[in-house]
Design a protein around this motif. Structure first.
Motif, mmCIF file in Angstrom:
data_model
loop_
_atom_site.group_PDB
_atom_site.id
_atom_site.type_symbol
_atom_site.label_atom_id
_atom_site.label_comp_id
_atom_site.label_asym_id
_atom_site.label_seq_id
_atom_site.Cartn_x
_atom_site.Cartn_y
_atom_site.Cartn_z
ATOM 1 N N SER A 1 0.818 -1.215 0.000
ATOM 2 C CA SER A 1 0.000 0.000 0.000
ATOM 3 C C SER A 1 0.849 1.261 0.000
ATOM 4 N N ILE A 2 2.139 1.125 0.235
ATOM 5 C CA ILE A 2 3.025 2.290 0.282
ATOM 6 C C ILE A 2 3.531 2.636 -1.121
ATOM 7 N N LEU A 3 4.202 1.683 -1.766
ATOM 8 C CA LEU A 3 4.680 1.862 -3.136
ATOM 9 C C LEU A 3 3.888 0.907 -4.029
ATOM 10 N N ARG A 4 2.702 1.310 -4.414
ATOM 11 C CA ARG A 4 1.735 0.405 -5.027
ATOM 12 C C ARG A 4 2.161 -0.084 -6.415
ATOM 13 N N SER A 5 3.000 0.653 -7.080
ATOM 14 C CA SER A 5 3.355 0.258 -8.447
ATOM 15 C C SER A 5 4.730 -0.403 -8.530
ATOM 16 N N GLU B 1 5.593 7.329 -6.543
ATOM 17 C CA GLU B 1 4.644 7.610 -5.463
ATOM 18 C C GLU B 1 5.151 8.676 -4.502
ATOM 19 N N THR B 2 6.453 8.725 -4.304
ATOM 20 C CA THR B 2 7.028 9.683 -3.358
ATOM 21 C C THR B 2 7.812 10.801 -4.041
ATOM 22 N N ASN B 3 8.036 10.663 -5.369
ATOM 23 C CA ASN B 3 8.854 11.627 -6.108
ATOM 24 C C ASN B 3 10.217 11.823 -5.457
ATOM 25 N N THR B 4 10.809 10.708 -5.062
ATOM 26 C CA THR B 4 12.138 10.746 -4.449
ATOM 27 C C THR B 4 12.982 9.598 -4.982
ATOM 28 N N PHE B 5 14.311 9.769 -4.890
ATOM 29 C CA PHE B 5 15.247 8.690 -5.166
ATOM 30 C C PHE B 5 15.449 7.910 -3.873
ATOM 31 N N LEU C 1 9.767 17.094 -15.190
ATOM 32 C CA LEU C 1 10.847 16.125 -15.004
ATOM 33 C C LEU C 1 10.412 15.002 -14.068
ATOM 34 N N TYR C 2 9.677 15.341 -13.006
ATOM 35 C CA TYR C 2 9.146 14.312 -12.117
ATOM 36 C C TYR C 2 8.327 13.292 -12.910
ATOM 37 N N ARG C 3 7.478 13.812 -13.784
ATOM 38 C CA ARG C 3 6.617 12.910 -14.558
ATOM 39 C C ARG C 3 7.446 12.042 -15.509
ATOM 40 N N GLN C 4 8.453 12.626 -16.126
ATOM 41 C CA GLN C 4 9.306 11.853 -17.028
ATOM 42 C C GLN C 4 10.078 10.776 -16.261
#
Length: 261
Positions: A34-38, A114-118, A237-240
């Motif tokens: 449920s945290i990183l669903r994909s 999901e978090t937009n982070t590395f 860039l986030y989306r890419q």
């Protein structure tokens, strides 16, 4: 001026994530789905299976930008003044000539949409608005860069009035016109800025197209600098990065210079 085509869509096609990829935990991945669903459709899941994707094809258009060094031409002071006033002129100078696709690909493998982070071994990190402002010198707090979906008719109208070309030529994507010098200069400036945005901030996987909808933000040459181009570039860039993190994706758009720097 180097060629770059225009298209109607305001955003690139998104990668489809199947529902069955979003439901269960993955061996070696997060224990709570449920945290990183994909995560199951993430390239990191493929790596866990022992399959290497290989380096991404990273689109970089520095050669197109440098093909016309307008800043070194003496007899175009009016054009230079308008470009400088737009606040986007530095994009023509700060774009890296080459992209380290191995470096980019390695970072993409650790990007979580999901978090937009590395997700690094030492913790999480990300690109911030402050990074964009510092690296590119673009405004990050100002009017929103918001563009609507556009039908063909409205796109043609923008090309006719924004670039000074007749409707038949707009349909054929050929830019010729017969205007007075000042109006022609303004149209040429809009064309170049649209080209510049398509090569940098909003570079997509097509490799040679830029959505015509951005032309609507360039109509008033005196207000271009009032938009938060930096914030829009970061969101794009986030989306890419999110698209490129999918296991079946082989190429990536977005402003590579911002990501590398």
């Amino acid at each position: 001026m180097p060629d770059i085509a225009v298209e109607d869509a305001s955003l690139p096609d998104s990668s489809t994530v199947q529902e069955e990829d979003l439901t269960h935990a993955f061996l070696g991945g997060p224990t709570d789905p449920s945290i990183l669903r994909s995560f199951n459709s993430h390239v990191a899941a493929t790596v866990c299976h022992g399959e290497e994707r290989g380096p991404l094809k990273c689109h970089n258009h520095s050669s197109k930008i440098l093909a016309w060094p307008w800043w070194s031409v003496d007899n175009n002071t009016r054009f230079k003044a308008i470009i400088e006033q737009s606040g986007l002129s530095q994009l023509a100078h700060c774009t890296y000539r080459f992209v380290n696709k191995l470096l980019i690909s390695s970072f993409v493998e650790r990007w979580q949409p999901e978090t937009n982070t590395f997700h690094m071994t030492v913790g999480e990190m990300t690109l911030t608005l402050d990074d964009v402002g510092t690296i590119l010198g673009l405004p990050i707090v100002s009017k929103s860069v918001s563009v609507p979906d556009m039908i063909d008719h409205h796109g043609v109208t923008l090309l006719v009035y924004g670039l000074g070309i007749i409707e038949r030529v707009a349909h054929e994507e050929v830019s010729t016109s017969d205007l007075d010098p000042e109006e022609a200069m303004q149209c040429a400036t809009r064309a170049y800025l649209l080209f510049l945005l398509g090569c940098t901030l909003f570079s997509d996987k097509s490799g040679g197209r830029v959505p015509v909808v951005y032309l609507g933000l360039l109509m008033d040459l005196g207000s271009i600098h009032t938009y938060a181009w930096g914030a829009a570039a970061l969101a794009f860039l986030y989306r890419q990065l999110g698209h490129a993190s999918r296991s079946g994706v082989k190429q990536m758009g977005g402003y590579m210079t911002l990501l590398e720097a």
